[in-house]
Design an enzyme around this catalytic site. Structure first.
Site, PDB file in Angstrom:
ATOM      1  N   GLU A   1     -13.525  -0.512   6.632  1.00 58.26           N
ATOM      2  CA  GLU A   1     -12.796  -0.634   7.899  1.00 58.26           C
ATOM      3  C   GLU A   1     -13.552   0.051   9.044  1.00 58.26           C
ATOM      4  O   GLU A   1     -13.319  -0.276  10.200  1.00 58.26           O
ATOM      5  CB  GLU A   1     -11.359  -0.108   7.788  1.00 58.26           C
ATOM      6  CG  GLU A   1     -11.261   1.391   7.643  1.00 58.26           C
ATOM      7  CD  GLU A   1      -9.829   1.881   7.528  1.00 58.26           C
ATOM      8  OE1 GLU A   1      -9.020   1.222   6.857  1.00 58.26           O
ATOM      9  OE2 GLU A   1      -9.510   2.916   8.116  1.00 58.26           O
TER      10      GLU A   1
ATOM     11  N   TYR B   1      -2.256  12.020   6.502  1.00 59.83           N
ATOM     12  CA  TYR B   1      -2.723  11.042   7.491  1.00 59.83           C
ATOM     13  C   TYR B   1      -1.989   9.699   7.324  1.00 59.83           C
ATOM     14  O   TYR B   1      -1.874   9.178   6.216  1.00 59.83           O
ATOM     15  CB  TYR B   1      -4.226  10.822   7.321  1.00 59.83           C
ATOM     16  CG  TYR B   1      -4.801   9.781   8.236  1.00 59.83           C
ATOM     17  CD1 TYR B   1      -4.987  10.053   9.586  1.00 59.83           C
ATOM     18  CD2 TYR B   1      -5.135   8.511   7.776  1.00 59.83           C
ATOM     19  CE1 TYR B   1      -5.509   9.100  10.443  1.00 59.83           C
ATOM     20  CE2 TYR B   1      -5.671   7.552   8.627  1.00 59.83           C
ATOM     21  CZ  TYR B   1      -5.850   7.854   9.956  1.00 59.83           C
ATOM     22  OH  TYR B   1      -6.365   6.899  10.800  1.00 59.83           O
TER      23      TYR B   1
ATOM     24  N   TRP C   1     -17.403  14.894   5.119  1.00 60.84           N
ATOM     25  CA  TRP C   1     -17.606  13.499   4.704  1.00 60.84           C
ATOM     26  C   TRP C   1     -16.440  12.646   5.147  1.00 60.84           C
ATOM     27  O   TRP C   1     -15.473  13.128   5.691  1.00 60.84           O
ATOM     28  CB  TRP C   1     -17.789  13.388   3.189  1.00 60.84           C
ATOM     29  CG  TRP C   1     -16.813  14.183   2.397  1.00 60.84           C
ATOM     30  CD1 TRP C   1     -15.545  13.830   2.018  1.00 60.84           C
ATOM     31  CD2 TRP C   1     -17.008  15.506   1.867  1.00 60.84           C
ATOM     32  NE1 TRP C   1     -14.962  14.810   1.290  1.00 60.84           N
ATOM     33  CE2 TRP C   1     -15.840  15.848   1.176  1.00 60.84           C
ATOM     34  CE3 TRP C   1     -18.071  16.415   1.915  1.00 60.84           C
ATOM     35  CZ2 TRP C   1     -15.685  17.084   0.529  1.00 60.84           C
ATOM     36  CZ3 TRP C   1     -17.913  17.633   1.275  1.00 60.84           C
ATOM     37  CH2 TRP C   1     -16.733  17.947   0.588  1.00 60.84           C
TER      38      TRP C   1
ATOM     39  N   ARG D   1       0.861  -1.179   0.000  1.00 62.02           N
ATOM     40  CA  ARG D   1       0.000   0.000   0.000  1.00 62.02           C
ATOM     41  C   ARG D   1       0.896   1.227   0.000  1.00 62.02           C
ATOM     42  O   ARG D   1       1.772   1.340   0.861  1.00 62.02           O
ATOM     43  CB  ARG D   1      -0.891  -0.011   1.247  1.00 62.02           C
ATOM     44  CG  ARG D   1      -1.958   1.058   1.237  1.00 62.02           C
ATOM     45  CD  ARG D   1      -2.640   1.212   2.579  1.00 62.02           C
ATOM     46  NE  ARG D   1      -1.967   2.215   3.391  1.00 62.02           N
ATOM     47  CZ  ARG D   1      -2.537   2.858   4.422  1.00 62.02           C
ATOM     48  NH1 ARG D   1      -3.778   2.580   4.780  1.00 62.02           N
ATOM     49  NH2 ARG D   1      -1.869   3.759   5.113  1.00 62.02           N
TER      50      ARG D   1
ATOM     51  N   GLU E   1      -8.855   2.083  -1.750  1.00 57.82           N
ATOM     52  CA  GLU E   1      -9.604   1.891  -0.505  1.00 57.82           C
ATOM     53  C   GLU E   1     -10.310   3.175  -0.074  1.00 57.82           C
ATOM     54  O   GLU E   1      -9.741   4.263  -0.185  1.00 57.82           O
ATOM     55  CB  GLU E   1      -8.610   1.446   0.577  1.00 57.82           C
ATOM     56  CG  GLU E   1      -9.241   1.262   1.933  1.00 57.82           C
ATOM     57  CD  GLU E   1      -8.204   0.964   2.997  1.00 57.82           C
ATOM     58  OE1 GLU E   1      -7.075   0.545   2.654  1.00 57.82           O
ATOM     59  OE2 GLU E   1      -8.521   1.171   4.178  1.00 57.82           O
TER      60      GLU E   1
ATOM     61  N   ASP F   1      -4.965   4.002  -0.171  1.00 55.74           N
ATOM     62  CA  ASP F   1      -6.063   4.304   0.752  1.00 55.74           C
ATOM     63  C   ASP F   1      -6.395   5.795   0.651  1.00 55.74           C
ATOM     64  O   ASP F   1      -5.531   6.650   0.882  1.00 55.74           O
ATOM     65  CB  ASP F   1      -5.615   3.947   2.176  1.00 55.74           C
ATOM     66  CG  ASP F   1      -6.770   3.891   3.158  1.00 55.74           C
ATOM     67  OD1 ASP F   1      -7.854   4.425   2.831  1.00 55.74           O
ATOM     68  OD2 ASP F   1      -6.580   3.330   4.251  1.00 55.74           O
TER      69      ASP F   1
ATOM     70  N   GLU G   1      -4.389  -7.012   5.330  1.00 57.46           N
ATOM     71  CA  GLU G   1      -3.462  -5.927   5.672  1.00 57.46           C
ATOM     72  C   GLU G   1      -2.560  -6.394   6.814  1.00 57.46           C
ATOM     73  O   GLU G   1      -3.027  -6.967   7.796  1.00 57.46           O
ATOM     74  CB  GLU G   1      -4.258  -4.696   6.113  1.00 57.46           C
ATOM     75  CG  GLU G   1      -3.401  -3.482   6.437  1.00 57.46           C
ATOM     76  CD  GLU G   1      -4.249  -2.253   6.786  1.00 57.46           C
ATOM     77  OE1 GLU G   1      -5.425  -2.424   7.189  1.00 57.46           O
ATOM     78  OE2 GLU G   1      -3.742  -1.130   6.651  1.00 57.46           O
TER      79      GLU G   1
END
Ligand code: EZ4
Ligand code: CO
Length: 402
Positions: A262, A159, A402, A147, A236, A210, A339
């Site tokens: 998740e 992040y 969101w 990833r 993701e 992600d 993962e």
């Protein structure tokens, strides 16, 4: 086999973990993970005040009945705190059953469908070149799937990307940090990043990415489309899972495979996404999705739509969840990928796991049960420390909606 007692162990070997231990009159105990990042005490209290008193005296062998007792019996169904508490009970009961039958957990879930579990690593860097270096490190250590996340030009902190060489940890001590996010800068950067990664590493390496629910459906559709030439294994959380129709819009624009869930905790988060075939991988982990008993049903439901599993497995889920996930992944037919981020050594001071990584895959040994031991005396040396996940604002200060 009667449940005689249960207790919650909260510890912080580098980061917080909540573990449930269930005791039986057969002298067999089981462990369940109950860690909900940033809300650990809520689950611990839920278990201690409401679940443990109702568990005592029940037959530990009746896992299905106990699951429904805590799901339906309390009237207030679903929710992350509830479903994490139920998961901990469920994992501990499966652990007890497998230990009682003296067999590794996967044998009770249908036996092995494969020998090893394909896992993906995280590669990160403060900028593109550092990220490329980290991908190289992961490839050298044997990973077949990576990833890729990177610091983004013009954004102070991305992040999940450590600023220095410190270990991955998105939660920070105390109340939430407030970070700044800029979608336009991200959308311009991400395709360039994957172009460079493919150029350096070629076609074979599985690449994942992600988006952490940061985009609107049309923004996500733009990126999914622009990433198509780089053949991602998955993209993701392109949009918030709350907005299920957003995934339909994305689907209409792109063939990039989609993984989500998740932050989900119930099959009802997935019904539209699965039956309308709007996604390719389910991410809901055992620990937040009501445990093995619930995930068996969700995975089976997904299998009829050719949707595979790709469980969340960051380091804020304990080794008990990871080990249980590996047993689950070995057993089911529609496993996709898992993962895997290795825990810090200090975590293994408290938890002794039964798994190992080799050449891109993970393996569990023949230890009966889930196969993880918890050293309670050592756990006591690492008391709980409040830590929270960050909050994001746009560059003008608006809180991300969101
Ligand atoms: O945000 O584990 O895919 N992995 C992730 C993680 C999650 C954290 C939340 O606790 O998105 O970084
Ligand atoms: Co994620």
């Amino acid at each position: 086999m009667k449940i005689t007692d249960a207790k919650v162990i909260v510890c912080c070997p580098g980061r917080n973990f909540v573990t449930l231990k269930i005791f039986t009159d057969a002298g067999i105990c089981g462990l369940g993970d109950a860690t909900l990042n940033g809300r650990e005490k809520a689950v611990a209290t839920y278990l201690e005040e409401y679940c443990i008193p109702a568990l005592i005296g029940r037959d530990a062998r009746n896992i299905e009945d106990i699951w429904h007792y805590f799901y339906k019996g309390v009237y207030w169904k679903r929710g992350a705190v509830t479903m994490t508490a139920i998961a901990a009970i469920d994992l501990a009961l499966w652990d007890i059953k497998a230990r009682a039958l003296n067999t590794p957990l996967y044998n009770l879930l249908g036996g092995k469908s494969r020998d090893g579990v394909l896992v993906y690593a995280h590669a990160t860097g403060k900028d593109l070149e550092h990220t490329i270096e980290d991908v190289a490190t992961k490839v050298e250590s044997g990973f077949l799937a990576v990833r890729v996340q990177s610091g983004i030009p013009g954004i102070d902190h991305a992040y999940g990307v450590p600023k220095d060489k410190s270990p991955y940890e998105p939660a920070q001590k105390g109340l939430p940090n407030e970070e700044t996010w800029d979608t336009a800068k991200y959308l311009n950067f991400a395709p360039k990043m994957f172009a460079r990664v493919r150029e350096v590493f070629g076609e074979e390496l599985h690449l994942l990415h992600d988006m952490h629910h940061r985009c609107t459906p049309i923004e996500a559709a733009r990126l999914a489309r622009e990433l198509e030439p780089f053949h991602l294994f998955w993209l993701e959380d392109p949009v918030s899972g709350e907005l299920q129709e957003g995934l339909r819009l994305l689907r209409q624009h792109s063939t990039t495979p989609i993984a989500i869930g998740e932050v989900f905790n119930s099959v009802y988060d997935y019904t539209t996404l699965i039956t309308h075939q709007l996604i390719d991988y389910i991410r809901m982990p055992l620990v937040h999705g009501g445990g093995i008993t619930h995930l068996q049903k969700v995975a089976a439901f997904a299998s009829f739509y050719h949707i595979q599993t790709g469980f969340h497995g960051a380091t804020d889920l304990s080794p008990v969840n990871l080990a249980a996930s590996l047993h689950f992944n070995l057993a089911i037919n529609n496993f996709g990928i898992q993962e895997y981020m290795p825990h810090q050594q200090i975590v293994h001071d408290v938890f002794t796991p039964n798994y190992r990584f080799e050449n891109g895959f993970m393996y569990v040994d023949e230890t009966p049960g889930i196969g993880v031991e918890l050293n309670e005396e050592k756990a006591m040396r690492y008391p709980y420390q409040m830590a929270c996940l960050p909050i994001n604002r746009k560059s003008d200060g608006t809180l991300f909606y969101w």
